[in-house]
Write an enzyme that holds these catalytic residues in place. Sequence first.
Site, PDB file in Angstrom:
ATOM      1  N   ARG A 342       0.875  -1.169   0.000  1.00 18.90           N
ATOM      2  CA  ARG A 342       0.000   0.000   0.000  1.00 18.90           C
ATOM      3  C   ARG A 342       0.912   1.219   0.000  1.00 18.90           C
ATOM      4  O   ARG A 342       1.745   1.400   0.869  1.00 18.90           O
ATOM      5  CB  ARG A 342      -0.938   0.014   1.204  1.00 18.90           C
ATOM      6  CG  ARG A 342      -0.268  -0.384   2.495  1.00 18.90           C
ATOM      7  CD  ARG A 342      -1.200  -0.304   3.684  1.00 18.90           C
ATOM      8  NE  ARG A 342      -0.384  -0.141   4.895  1.00 18.90           N
ATOM      9  CZ  ARG A 342      -0.706   0.633   5.902  1.00 18.90           C
ATOM     10  NH1 ARG A 342      -1.815   1.317   5.892  1.00 18.90           N
ATOM     11  NH2 ARG A 342       0.086   0.724   6.949  1.00 18.90           N
ATOM     12  N   ASP A 490      -4.367   3.680  15.817  1.00 19.13           N
ATOM     13  CA  ASP A 490      -5.107   2.907  14.818  1.00 19.13           C
ATOM     14  C   ASP A 490      -6.006   1.852  15.448  1.00 19.13           C
ATOM     15  O   ASP A 490      -6.950   1.387  14.821  1.00 19.13           O
ATOM     16  CB  ASP A 490      -4.112   2.142  13.920  1.00 19.13           C
ATOM     17  CG  ASP A 490      -3.616   3.000  12.774  1.00 19.13           C
ATOM     18  OD1 ASP A 490      -4.351   3.890  12.343  1.00 19.13           O
ATOM     19  OD2 ASP A 490      -2.483   2.746  12.321  1.00 19.13           O
TER      20      ASP A 490
END
Length: 796
Positions: A342, A490
């Site tokens: 990513r 996160d």
Amino acid sequence: MQYGHFDESRREYVIDRVDLPTSWTNYLGTERMCAVVNHTAGGYLFCNSAEYHRITRFRANAVPMDRPGHYIYLRDDETDEYWSVSWQPVGKPLDEAVYRCRHGFSYTAYECEYNGIKAVQTLFIPRGEDVEIWDLAIENQSGRPRKLSVFSYAELSFHHIDMDNRNFQMSLYAAGSSYENGIIEQDLFYEEDGYQYFAASFEPDSFDAVREAFIGDYRTETNPIGVERGVLSGSTELGGNQCCGLHKQLSLAVADTANCAFFLGEGRRREGVRIREKYRHVAAREAALAELRSFWDERCSALVIDTPNPAMNTMINQWTLYQSEINVMFSRFASFIEVGGRTGLGYRDTAQDAMTVLHSDPERCRVRLMQLLRGLVSEGYGLHLFSPEWFEADGKKQSFKSPTVVPTPDKSSMIHGLADACSDDALWLVSSITDYIRETGDLNFADLTVTYADGGSDTVYDHMKTILDFSARMVGAHGICQGLRADWNDCLNLGGGESAMVSFLHVFALGNFVALARALGREDDAAHYEAMRTAAIAACETQLWDGKWYLRGFTAKGRPIGTDADPEGKVHMESNTWAVLSGAASAERGKQAMDSVDEWLFTPYGLMLNAPAYSKPDDDVGFVTRVYKGLKENGSIFSHPNPWAWAAECVLGRGVRAMKFYDALCPYNQNDLIEVRKAEPYSYCQFISGQDHTKFGEAHHPFMTGSGGWSYVAATRYMLGIRPEFDRLEIDPCIPQSWDGFTVTRRWRGAAYHIQVENPHHISKGVAALYVNGVKTASLAPLPAGSTAQVRVVMG
Ligand code: GLC
């Protein structure tokens, strides 16, 4: 246990024992092209994107560790014995061969002494060119004439990570190789400009462009058939896997030296011819290395410190700056851990990175800020992960064009909704923009017109208001900012629950925005957002204080997180540090909160993120409760927030405590503790296993972490206290009482400041007098560009 040492004069870390427990990383390249390499020449090369433009192949998280790489083999053509210039892949016994690795700034040198031959392979990417150079210097120290062969090897990739890792029924037939004029060319048939070349400074004696031909059946890079045989087979093929095998025979007289080089680059064979001409001679390669050195000299000279703490001096003057710059250059997604699956920009990470090297690289930070501004949705949240070219007026669509392998993303699917918004992302940007203006003095930046990701445009200044208004609007039942998909953490997934950290971050951003509005003379805005700030502080102070520390937030069901009554997840670093850093906490509560941080979270390797670690899944709190105890966000020593604690202690005036926290996390201080740390001592790592884990003290994930940048910011702007303001350079250190003082040379708006801080009364904080060029002054206003000032600061 120690594996190497810092060589400050050469700005290198020298690995003397190459049998490290894990890869120690370096980054090559300063522009488009980048290589991630380890101490044994393992790693991979990419251009622009490690996701869709990977040049060399890499097998991540595999055995043997971190292969393949960019290898040079030497072969004794009289005995048929061979070895590699980097310890791996051949892996000669270390009691028979001397191996060393020197990681420098944007280059790595692998040194080997074996069989009477000394060899040095230096990898680097010159400024201004998309090519990785493998320079090789050989010296015959054996006292007799020698006949040697040199072989190169790298495995070429199919560019896109998906093409390279799956659906081989397509990719294996879409790339081929050819050999002509001494140069291997790889053609990625389905890509318009999909070419790589591999050339050498010499006319090769033999070559192999087909991987299987070079390596041979049932063999690996450790014992390739081509090297064993001493001659390559001359293979090329349309289809299959390509590699970079070139071979040259050398005859070396006694004490003779030889130099040659390989060039792995972007483009067609004719580009290889140009590059070969340009860098054929060793002098040209030395000049290119010297240019890289001056590139880094320039950046490092923007701020040079000399303090009584040698670890801090080396880290701030060299490695922490380097780590911060690397993050701004290559964002976060290329390492041995994140292997390019990513790419693009992570909103919050980039927004924080962009404030860390404003003094040394304002241009690059400005580019990042503009990209983030364009990645903002008009509702006021940032796109959590996005590719900047999606929103650039002249942005080329970079996705791979294969009809079957990778579907082309649809533009509307790139703009995620509120459900995926993270509550902190864009708030970081507000403060980074104000810091950019404080650094550069460029108040006009605020009035540039900039688009929103979902259409429409207004000014930078109005984008900032949009962000602040979003957080003011998105509050929960207690008047605290909603947690949304996640806040900075996160793994804290509160949804409509509330995040104390984000409310404090909002307060911080508001304070910075109000200061900017005042600097611009926009008093109405200043008053409006000051009122918003006061209201946010009031909500925090009435809802979040637990008695000895601040709560971390509330779940969507309204249950407080991080209370004294909680057996697990009692004390959290994020809320307590930001309560102080934001200016929301009173001195009394702030001190109490940070005392609790010290009491509950401090370890000899730094501060844990929270404690005690969670042992039972609790989806109201989030994924953090599903991570093993002591790892990642669940009670590890998560490095990134550690510097928030140093800075918070400086706000409170406690320099001894700040330095205690600094020294604990500082990788330099663990140079002789590698049996515990495992990872490199020149880079902050994302996290260190916490005390609830069996591998307490083991560091993971170097370089690509916000802890580099934040360490730099906390140490220089808070501990040493050199902080640009809109109208002056603030000097407000917070140091251990034992220090007699320190010096800093700082470039600011084109002038040089030689700052001497004296601490005659041995205090931690407070400035009694300030002298500029011998004249006592109240504050340090910017001097004309080009001037030099001697600044004396007497604490008291
Ligand atoms: C990782 C992410 C970062 C996040 C942190 C804490 O480092 O890159 O965005 O803030 O983890 O969860």
